[in-house]
Scaffold this motif. Structure first.
Motif, PDB file in Angstrom:
ATOM      1  N   ILE A 225       0.833  -1.206   0.000  1.00 26.69           N
ATOM      2  CA  ILE A 225       0.000   0.000   0.000  1.00 26.69           C
ATOM      3  C   ILE A 225       0.866   1.253   0.000  1.00 26.69           C
ATOM      4  N   VAL A 226       1.910   1.273   0.820  1.00 26.46           N
ATOM      5  CA  VAL A 226       2.793   2.444   0.877  1.00 26.46           C
ATOM      6  C   VAL A 226       3.469   2.675  -0.467  1.00 26.46           C
ATOM      7  N   VAL A 227       3.988   1.603  -1.068  1.00 26.18           N
ATOM      8  CA  VAL A 227       4.673   1.744  -2.360  1.00 26.18           C
ATOM      9  C   VAL A 227       3.716   2.266  -3.426  1.00 26.18           C
ATOM     10  N   LEU A 228       2.513   1.709  -3.476  1.00 24.65           N
ATOM     11  CA  LEU A 228       1.550   2.152  -4.479  1.00 24.65           C
ATOM     12  C   LEU A 228       1.115   3.599  -4.238  1.00 24.65           C
ATOM     13  N   MET A 229       0.937   3.992  -2.967  1.00 24.47           N
ATOM     14  CA  MET A 229       0.584   5.378  -2.674  1.00 24.47           C
ATOM     15  C   MET A 229       1.697   6.334  -3.083  1.00 24.47           C
ATOM     16  N   VAL A 230       2.942   5.952  -2.818  1.00 25.48           N
ATOM     17  CA  VAL A 230       4.070   6.801  -3.203  1.00 25.48           C
ATOM     18  C   VAL A 230       4.145   6.927  -4.716  1.00 25.48           C
ATOM     19  N   MET A 231       3.983   5.811  -5.425  1.00 24.01           N
ATOM     20  CA  MET A 231       4.001   5.866  -6.888  1.00 24.01           C
ATOM     21  C   MET A 231       2.876   6.736  -7.421  1.00 24.01           C
ATOM     22  N   ASN A 232       1.697   6.609  -6.828  1.00 22.49           N
ATOM     23  CA  ASN A 232       0.570   7.442  -7.249  1.00 22.49           C
ATOM     24  C   ASN A 232       0.848   8.921  -6.974  1.00 22.49           C
ATOM     25  N   GLY A 233       1.484   9.209  -5.837  1.00 21.13           N
ATOM     26  CA  GLY A 233       1.829  10.590  -5.533  1.00 21.13           C
ATOM     27  C   GLY A 233       2.882  11.153  -6.483  1.00 21.13           C
ATOM     28  N   ILE A 234       3.853  10.321  -6.856  1.00 24.40           N
ATOM     29  CA  ILE A 234       4.880  10.781  -7.796  1.00 24.40           C
ATOM     30  C   ILE A 234       4.262  11.082  -9.155  1.00 24.40           C
ATOM     31  N   LEU A 235       3.410  10.182  -9.634  1.00 24.50           N
ATOM     32  CA  LEU A 235       2.760  10.432 -10.924  1.00 24.50           C
ATOM     33  C   LEU A 235       1.852  11.661 -10.853  1.00 24.50           C
ATOM     34  N   ALA A 236       1.172  11.840  -9.726  1.00 29.16           N
ATOM     35  CA  ALA A 236       0.326  13.032  -9.584  1.00 29.16           C
ATOM     36  C   ALA A 236       1.157  14.302  -9.563  1.00 29.16           C
ATOM     37  N   ALA A 237       2.388  14.218  -9.019  1.00 27.05           N
ATOM     38  CA  ALA A 237       3.258  15.390  -9.022  1.00 27.05           C
ATOM     39  C   ALA A 237       3.811  15.681 -10.411  1.00 27.05           C
ATOM     40  N   VAL A 238       4.033  14.628 -11.202  1.00 25.72           N
ATOM     41  CA  VAL A 238       4.532  14.832 -12.560  1.00 25.72           C
ATOM     42  C   VAL A 238       3.488  15.537 -13.414  1.00 25.72           C
ATOM     43  N   HIS A 239       2.228  15.088 -13.326  1.00 25.20           N
ATOM     44  CA  HIS A 239       1.152  15.731 -14.075  1.00 25.20           C
ATOM     45  C   HIS A 239       0.587  16.902 -13.264  1.00 25.20           C
ATOM     46  N   LYS A 240       0.019  17.837 -13.973  1.00 22.43           N
ATOM     47  CA  LYS A 240      -0.667  18.937 -13.282  1.00 22.43           C
ATOM     48  C   LYS A 240      -1.934  18.402 -12.626  1.00 22.43           C
ATOM     49  N   PRO A 241      -2.288  18.913 -11.449  1.00 23.78           N
ATOM     50  CA  PRO A 241      -3.524  18.440 -10.804  1.00 23.78           C
ATOM     51  C   PRO A 241      -4.737  18.751 -11.676  1.00 23.78           C
ATOM     52  N   PRO A 242      -5.643  17.802 -11.867  1.00 30.87           N
ATOM     53  CA  PRO A 242      -6.841  18.074 -12.674  1.00 30.87           C
ATOM     54  C   PRO A 242      -7.775  19.027 -11.951  1.00 30.87           C
ATOM     55  N   GLN A 243      -8.490  19.824 -12.704  1.00 36.01           N
ATOM     56  CA  GLN A 243      -9.391  20.819 -12.134  1.00 36.01           C
ATOM     57  C   GLN A 243     -10.631  20.933 -13.008  1.00 36.01           C
ATOM     58  N   PHE A 244     -11.710  21.401 -12.400  1.00 30.56           N
ATOM     59  CA  PHE A 244     -12.937  21.624 -13.149  1.00 30.56           C
ATOM     60  C   PHE A 244     -12.807  22.876 -14.005  1.00 30.56           C
TER      61      PHE A 244
END
Length: 550
Positions: A225-244
């Motif tokens: 779970i920790v590894v997957l959360m970190v990977m998800n956070g890294i990918l989210a940091a690479v891309h711009k946060p989505p917005q409405f």
């Protein structure tokens, strides 16, 4: 003199600190990373908090799990209970159950930690499911974020596995009943079922499962779970946060709060989640193992069921008609187990690969950083509702016996009703949701072109009575009409004049996706609507048309 010495000492410390910071920055570029995160902007929307609730709940679950680790004993050695709970005194049980009872009744704060651990795990999975639905319905899983979508499902599966492995550790009657169901499912798997059962239970049912699941629960699953959360956070940091979408918001910028404000909000949210979970754990009892007693392979707990987030698997088995077995190759093949497990697996796999399917149908390979309102993607929203209905029916089927008991109904009648709902409910949910989304789009179109109704009736010089409409402002107009409008793909032959089956299937699915759609508002219509000399209050036949594409 003393003040001068202190000032000189402080100045030397400041210069040393500056030199150390400069030395680290030159060799690690950590300053650039800090500045980049300091300058980041995060969208300000309530739905973003769902992901933060997942992380906060996991942190609480991990901290309470560390506390429980010091007092729990995973040994299955039989002992006689001699603790403060009188109804179970001198009852033979495993050391695992005895240590859990001691933790609940003798360790100060132990019961609170047990219940806080349980409630935080449930809240984490519930918030994660809602976050997955939010990502799906807003289109945040489209191009450039498909890996984030897959990682979310990986976190979900690992969390479910952690919950399942943790439930059996107390070795009480309820966990023993769950292990009996698990053993039955494993042994119905053709060819390898017996080996899988031996691998899980190590030849000793049901106590052997504790030896297998204990390291999985405390080490393997949390690490995943920790590894997957970190990977998800890294990918989210690479891309711009989505917005409405909205005024000033484009695919290349982000409008919201700076990092410092977002960090303060996250800390506050964590404290709120921790406080709410503590209040629930202190007032609401969950998993009272002292009422169930020790596990017994020959008995099962009355009224017990699967964990709520795994109940859809149990419900799928209950909806299978009787007699689904046959003998082939000197083996009995039990479809009553294989078919439900296969259908649920197909459902989950389809949900995981859906962004790739939609991308192939639409042919859209652009990066999407602007979210979509669910009403602006009617088919996707309808598919999501159909999946919710499918999952909900299976989830309700897991409690069919309790429904029949509490409402004095026939169990066979409830099962038959749920079987019909499983077959007809998803299709009905898709169709109704799609029509509702199209109706909401028509309403938005009418508001943009004619404004909001004010309830004021005026009389024109020719004697006609009309209702006065108030024009919408620029922000609301942007919110209502700023979305992508897809068209069905046109089927064309290739250079050799052939039309491949793949292209036919893609064109057919494209027509099904986008044939019923509301045409976007043209610039001439907007100019007409914004011209004060035009009668915006007129409700002519063209305005009342459904505006469906041919």
């Amino acid at each position: 003199m003393e003040g001068a010495r202190l000032a000189g000492s402080a100045g030397r410390r400041t210069r040393v600190t500056d030199r150390v910071a400069r030395w680290l920055d030159e060799r690690t570029r950590i300053g650039a990373v800090v500045r980049a995160w300091r300058d980041r902007v995060f969208p300000d929307h309530w739905s973003v908090l769902l992901g933060q609730v997942v992380v906060a709940s996991f942190v609480v679950c991990a901290l309470t799990g560390v506390f429980l680790l010091f007092f729990y004993d995973s040994s299955t050695t039989p002992v006689q209970y001699d603790g403060p709970y009188a109804p179970l005194r001198e009852v033979e049980m495993s050391r695992a159950l005895e240590s859990t009872l001691d933790l609940s009744f003798e360790i100060r704060g132990g019961l609170l930690m047990r219940q806080l651990h349980h409630w935080s795990a449930s809240l984490m999975i519930a918030a994660l499911l809602l976050h997955i639905l939010r990502v799906f319905f807003t289109g945040a899983s489209r191009t450039s974020r498909e890996l984030n979508w897959l990682l979310l499902f990986g976190i979900l599966f690992a969390s479910m596995a952690a919950g399942l492995t943790g439930q059996v550790l107390p070795d009480d009657m309820l966990s023993g009943s769950s292990l009996a169901v698990l053993d039955g499912i494993l042994e119905t798997i053709p060819v390898m079922g017996t080996w899988l059962s031996f691998l899980v239970f190590q030849g000793e049912f049901p106590a052997g499962a504790i030896t297998t699941f204990y390291p999985l629960h405390i080490v393997v699953m949390p690490a995943i779970i920790v590894v997957l959360m970190v990977m998800n956070g890294i990918l989210a940091a690479v891309h711009k946060p989505p917005q409405f979408p909205g005024p000033g918001r484009t695919e290349s910028n982000v409008v919201g709060r700076p990092f410092r404000a977002a960090a303060v909000n996250s800390i506050g949210l964590f404290l709120i989640v921790f406080g709410v979970l503590t209040a629930i754990a202190a007032t609401v009892t969950v998993n009272p193992i002292w009422n169930y007693g020790p596990a017994d392979p020959g008995n099962a707990s009355a009224g017990g069921g699967a964990l709520w987030y795994l109940a859809f698997l149990d419900g799928a088995q209950r909806l299978v008609p009787p007699g689904w077995e046959f003998v082939w190759l000197d083996r009995t093949w039990t479809l009553a187990i294989l078919v439900p497990v296969g259908v649920c697996a197909l459902f989950l796999v389809t949900a995981m690969i859906y962004p790739f399917i939609e991308g192939w149908i639409t042919g859209d390979r652009r990066e999407h950083h602007l979210l979509t309102r669910p009403r602006d993607a009617p088919t996707r929203t309808g598919i999501g509702v159909a999946g919710i209905v499918f999952y909900g029916v299976l989830w309700a089927a897991a409690g069919s016996d309790l429904i029949a008991l509490h409402f004095s109904l026939s169990t066979d009648g409830i099962v038959l009703t749920l079987q019909l709902a499983l077959l007809l409910g998803p299709a009905a949910g898709l169709i109704l949701t799609k029509r509702i989304c199209l109706g909401l789009q028509r309403k938005d179109r009418e508001i943009v072109l004619h404004g909001h109704k004010t309830g004021r009736i005026v009389r024109l010089p020719d004697g006609e009575y009309v209702e006065v409409h108030e024009p919408v402002n620029a922000y609301e107009r942007w919110r209502l009409i700023d979305h992508d409008s897809y068209e069905p793909l046109v089927l064309r032959p290739d250079e050799a004049g052939r039309i491949r089956l793949r292209d036919r299937a893609r064109a057919t699915l494209s027509r099904w996706f986008f044939q019923d759609r509301i045409l976007p508002i043209t610039a001439s219509e907007l100019r007409t609507a914004s011209n004060p000399r035009q009668p915006r209050h007129r409700d002519d036949a063209r305005t009342r048309a459904p505006h469906l594409a041919p």
